[in-house]
Scaffold this motif. Structure first.
Motif, PDB file in Angstrom:
ATOM      1  N   ALA A   1       0.837  -1.208   0.000  1.00 56.58           N
ATOM      2  CA  ALA A   1       0.000   0.000   0.000  1.00 56.58           C
ATOM      3  C   ALA A   1       0.866   1.250   0.000  1.00 56.58           C
ATOM      4  CB  ALA A   1      -0.935  -0.004   1.206  1.00 56.58           C
ATOM      5  N   ARG A   2       1.942   1.230   0.756  1.00 56.36           N
ATOM      6  CA  ARG A   2       2.850   2.379   0.809  1.00 56.36           C
ATOM      7  C   ARG A   2       3.497   2.614  -0.563  1.00 56.36           C
ATOM      8  NH1 ARG A   2       6.136   1.787   5.738  1.00 56.36           N
ATOM      9  NH2 ARG A   2       4.243   2.610   6.655  1.00 56.36           N
ATOM     10  N   ALA A   3       3.890   1.533  -1.238  1.00 60.65           N
ATOM     11  CA  ALA A   3       4.478   1.662  -2.576  1.00 60.65           C
ATOM     12  C   ALA A   3       3.466   2.267  -3.547  1.00 60.65           C
ATOM     13  CB  ALA A   3       4.962   0.299  -3.072  1.00 60.65           C
ATOM     14  N   CYS A   4       2.206   1.864  -3.435  1.00 63.04           N
ATOM     15  CA  CYS A   4       1.155   2.438  -4.282  1.00 63.04           C
ATOM     16  C   CYS A   4       1.030   3.931  -4.033  1.00 63.04           C
ATOM     17  CB  CYS A   4      -0.181   1.747  -4.019  1.00 63.04           C
ATOM     18  SG  CYS A   4      -0.286   0.064  -4.658  1.00 63.04           S
ATOM     19  N   THR A   5       1.013   4.313  -2.764  1.00 66.40           N
ATOM     20  CA  THR A   5       0.881   5.725  -2.391  1.00 66.40           C
ATOM     21  C   THR A   5       2.050   6.536  -2.921  1.00 66.40           C
ATOM     22  OG1 THR A   5      -0.351   5.121  -0.414  1.00 66.40           O
ATOM     23  CG2 THR A   5       0.659   7.301  -0.427  1.00 66.40           C
ATOM     24  N   GLU A   6       3.259   5.979  -2.830  1.00 64.24           N
ATOM     25  CA  GLU A   6       4.448   6.687  -3.327  1.00 64.24           C
ATOM     26  C   GLU A   6       4.363   6.953  -4.821  1.00 64.24           C
ATOM     27  OE1 GLU A   6       7.802   4.385  -2.022  1.00 64.24           O
ATOM     28  OE2 GLU A   6       7.528   4.976   0.070  1.00 64.24           O
ATOM     29  N   LEU A   7       3.649   6.099  -5.547  1.00 62.95           N
ATOM     30  CA  LEU A   7       3.476   6.283  -6.988  1.00 62.95           C
ATOM     31  C   LEU A   7       2.228   7.111  -7.317  1.00 62.95           C
ATOM     32  CD1 LEU A   7       4.470   2.727  -8.264  1.00 62.95           C
ATOM     33  CD2 LEU A   7       5.758   4.857  -8.552  1.00 62.95           C
ATOM     34  N   GLY A   8       1.565   7.604  -6.281  1.00 60.46           N
ATOM     35  CA  GLY A   8       0.371   8.423  -6.498  1.00 60.46           C
ATOM     36  C   GLY A   8      -0.893   7.621  -6.682  1.00 60.46           C
ATOM     37  N   GLY A   9      -0.855   6.341  -6.325  1.00 64.29           N
ATOM     38  CA  GLY A   9      -2.016   5.482  -6.497  1.00 64.29           C
ATOM     39  C   GLY A   9      -2.562   4.971  -5.188  1.00 64.29           C
ATOM     40  N   LYS A  10      -3.260   3.842  -5.296  1.00 67.73           N
ATOM     41  CA  LYS A  10      -3.920   3.266  -4.137  1.00 67.73           C
ATOM     42  C   LYS A  10      -4.022   1.759  -4.306  1.00 67.73           C
ATOM     43  CE  LYS A  10      -8.011   3.912  -1.325  1.00 67.73           C
ATOM     44  NZ  LYS A  10      -9.200   4.721  -1.120  1.00 67.73           N
ATOM     45  N   CYS A  11      -3.973   1.064  -3.182  1.00 69.29           N
ATOM     46  CA  CYS A  11      -4.145  -0.386  -3.139  1.00 69.29           C
ATOM     47  C   CYS A  11      -5.449  -0.687  -2.418  1.00 69.29           C
ATOM     48  CB  CYS A  11      -2.964  -1.005  -2.392  1.00 69.29           C
ATOM     49  SG  CYS A  11      -3.109  -2.773  -2.133  1.00 69.29           S
ATOM     50  N   VAL A  12      -6.305  -1.511  -3.022  1.00 66.67           N
ATOM     51  CA  VAL A  12      -7.565  -1.922  -2.422  1.00 66.67           C
ATOM     52  C   VAL A  12      -7.639  -3.446  -2.487  1.00 66.67           C
ATOM     53  CG1 VAL A  12     -10.084  -1.812  -2.590  1.00 66.67           C
ATOM     54  CG2 VAL A  12      -8.717   0.209  -3.131  1.00 66.67           C
ATOM     55  N   LEU A  13      -8.013  -4.065  -1.378  1.00 71.40           N
ATOM     56  CA  LEU A  13      -8.235  -5.514  -1.348  1.00 71.40           C
ATOM     57  C   LEU A  13      -9.704  -5.786  -1.649  1.00 71.40           C
ATOM     58  CD1 LEU A  13      -6.382  -6.390   1.987  1.00 71.40           C
ATOM     59  CD2 LEU A  13      -5.429  -6.323  -0.335  1.00 71.40           C
ATOM     60  N   HIS A  14      -9.981  -6.934  -2.272  1.00 68.28           N
ATOM     61  CA  HIS A  14     -11.377  -7.329  -2.475  1.00 68.28           C
ATOM     62  C   HIS A  14     -11.491  -8.838  -2.439  1.00 68.28           C
ATOM     63  CE1 HIS A  14     -11.130  -8.566  -6.787  1.00 68.28           C
ATOM     64  NE2 HIS A  14     -10.148  -7.698  -6.820  1.00 68.28           N
ATOM     65  N   ASP A  15     -12.727  -9.301  -2.265  1.00 70.77           N
ATOM     66  CA  ASP A  15     -12.993 -10.737  -2.152  1.00 70.77           C
ATOM     67  C   ASP A  15     -12.096 -11.377  -1.093  1.00 70.77           C
ATOM     68  OD1 ASP A  15     -15.034 -10.799  -4.173  1.00 70.77           O
ATOM     69  OD2 ASP A  15     -13.439 -10.547  -5.649  1.00 70.77           O
ATOM     70  N   VAL A  16     -11.989 -10.715   0.045  1.00 63.76           N
ATOM     71  CA  VAL A  16     -11.128 -11.163   1.134  1.00 63.76           C
ATOM     72  C   VAL A  16     -11.889 -12.189   1.979  1.00 63.76           C
ATOM     73  CG1 VAL A  16      -9.786 -10.397   3.139  1.00 63.76           C
ATOM     74  CG2 VAL A  16     -10.025  -8.895   1.153  1.00 63.76           C
ATOM     75  N   PRO A  17     -11.287 -13.360   2.237  1.00 60.20           N
ATOM     76  CA  PRO A  17     -11.956 -14.333   3.114  1.00 60.20           C
ATOM     77  C   PRO A  17     -12.284 -13.711   4.474  1.00 60.20           C
ATOM     78  CG  PRO A  17     -10.067 -15.336   2.030  1.00 60.20           C
ATOM     79  CD  PRO A  17     -10.016 -13.863   1.725  1.00 60.20           C
ATOM     80  N   ASP A  18     -13.398 -14.130   5.058  1.00 64.63           N
ATOM     81  CA  ASP A  18     -13.878 -13.541   6.307  1.00 64.63           C
ATOM     82  C   ASP A  18     -12.827 -13.526   7.416  1.00 64.63           C
ATOM     83  OD1 ASP A  18     -16.340 -13.015   5.158  1.00 64.63           O
ATOM     84  OD2 ASP A  18     -17.285 -14.833   5.954  1.00 64.63           O
ATOM     85  N   ASP A  19     -12.112 -14.632   7.600  1.00 67.60           N
ATOM     86  CA  ASP A  19     -11.107 -14.700   8.667  1.00 67.60           C
ATOM     87  C   ASP A  19     -10.005 -13.665   8.464  1.00 67.60           C
ATOM     88  OD1 ASP A  19     -12.522 -16.782   9.766  1.00 67.60           O
ATOM     89  OD2 ASP A  19     -11.133 -18.347   9.119  1.00 67.60           O
ATOM     90  N   ILE A  20      -9.564 -13.510   7.223  1.00 79.65           N
ATOM     91  CA  ILE A  20      -8.500 -12.540   6.924  1.00 79.65           C
ATOM     92  C   ILE A  20      -9.033 -11.118   7.059  1.00 79.65           C
ATOM     93  CG2 ILE A  20      -6.952 -11.691   5.116  1.00 79.65           C
ATOM     94  CD1 ILE A  20      -6.673 -14.617   4.189  1.00 79.65           C
ATOM     95  N   ALA A  21     -10.242 -10.873   6.580  1.00 79.50           N
ATOM     96  CA  ALA A  21     -10.847  -9.535   6.708  1.00 79.50           C
ATOM     97  C   ALA A  21     -10.988  -9.163   8.181  1.00 79.50           C
ATOM     98  CB  ALA A  21     -12.205  -9.495   6.018  1.00 79.50           C
ATOM     99  N   ARG A  22     -11.365 -10.126   9.013  1.00 75.62           N
ATOM    100  CA  ARG A  22     -11.515  -9.854  10.446  1.00 75.62           C
ATOM    101  C   ARG A  22     -10.177  -9.446  11.063  1.00 75.62           C
ATOM    102  NH1 ARG A  22     -13.064 -14.682  12.135  1.00 75.62           N
ATOM    103  NH2 ARG A  22     -14.951 -14.394  10.986  1.00 75.62           N
ATOM    104  N   ILE A  23      -9.102 -10.116  10.686  1.00 76.03           N
ATOM    105  CA  ILE A  23      -7.768  -9.777  11.196  1.00 76.03           C
ATOM    106  C   ILE A  23      -7.370  -8.374  10.746  1.00 76.03           C
ATOM    107  CG2 ILE A  23      -5.304 -10.320  11.010  1.00 76.03           C
ATOM    108  CD1 ILE A  23      -6.178 -13.295  10.785  1.00 76.03           C
ATOM    109  N   ILE A  24      -7.607  -8.079   9.484  1.00 74.77           N
ATOM    110  CA  ILE A  24      -7.246  -6.760   8.949  1.00 74.77           C
ATOM    111  C   ILE A  24      -8.047  -5.661   9.648  1.00 74.77           C
ATOM    112  CG2 ILE A  24      -7.326  -5.304   6.874  1.00 74.77           C
ATOM    113  CD1 ILE A  24      -6.614  -7.883   5.281  1.00 74.77           C
ATOM    114  N   ARG A  25      -9.317  -5.892   9.858  1.00 74.79           N
ATOM    115  CA  ARG A  25     -10.146  -4.884  10.532  1.00 74.79           C
ATOM    116  C   ARG A  25      -9.799  -4.752  12.014  1.00 74.79           C
ATOM    117  NH1 ARG A  25     -14.457  -7.070   6.931  1.00 74.79           N
ATOM    118  NH2 ARG A  25     -14.697  -5.477   5.326  1.00 74.79           N
TER     119      ARG A  25
END
Length: 155
Positions: free
Chosen positions: A95-119
């Protein structure tokens, strides 16, 4: 749409043929299929676990995609079984590399267990989670209004 398949091999990254397939053998079960969507790239990740063993390869492969995508990447995590703290750290780095290039990183279709950890770790403030690719596209849109926290982080 241009498709790029990146697979690690014993001698570095496998070459990509025009059809977007690779015949080289993997050193791990990690595979990333990236495709140019015109304005951003999608990256489908297939990996049993993103952990301290696979995170360095994951980061190297994804940084290549990030550069091709000029920093705008939607990462499909549906093919990931588990993620460790090393994997979470790698997502922050991507995500930081994306920001440095002026962009953005978005995750999608994340399994529930992984999404829970990230949140739970509040990393969704740095690497947002969309429910679907269509939602990720909207989040990557340059016309989307960004919140104050995202502007502070450069996301």
């Amino acid at each position: 749409m241009t498709t790029i398949t990146t697979q690690p091999t014993a001698h570095g990254l496998a070459g990509n043929d025009p059809a977007g397939t690779s015949t080289s053998s993997n050193t791990s079960d990690l595979e990333i299929r990236a495709a140019d969507q015109g304005g951003f790239y999608t990256a489908q990740v297939a990996c049993g676990a993103i952990n301290d063993h696979t995170a360095p390869e994951f980061q190297d492969l994804m940084l290549g995609v990030v550069k091709r995508a000029n920093g705008n990447v939607a990462i499909a995590m549906g093919g990931v079984g588990t993620i460790s703290s090393a994997g979470l750290s790698t997502l922050v780095g991507i995500a930081r590399a994306c920001t440095e290039l002026g962009g953005k990183c978005v995750l999608h279709d994340v399994p529930d267990d992984i999404a829970r950890i990230i949140r739970t770790t509040h990393l969704d403030k740095v690497v947002p989670i969309a429910k679907s690719l269509d939602d990720a596209k909207k989040m990557l849109s340059p016309h989307r209004k960004r919140g104050a926290f995202a502007r502070l982080l450069g996301n």
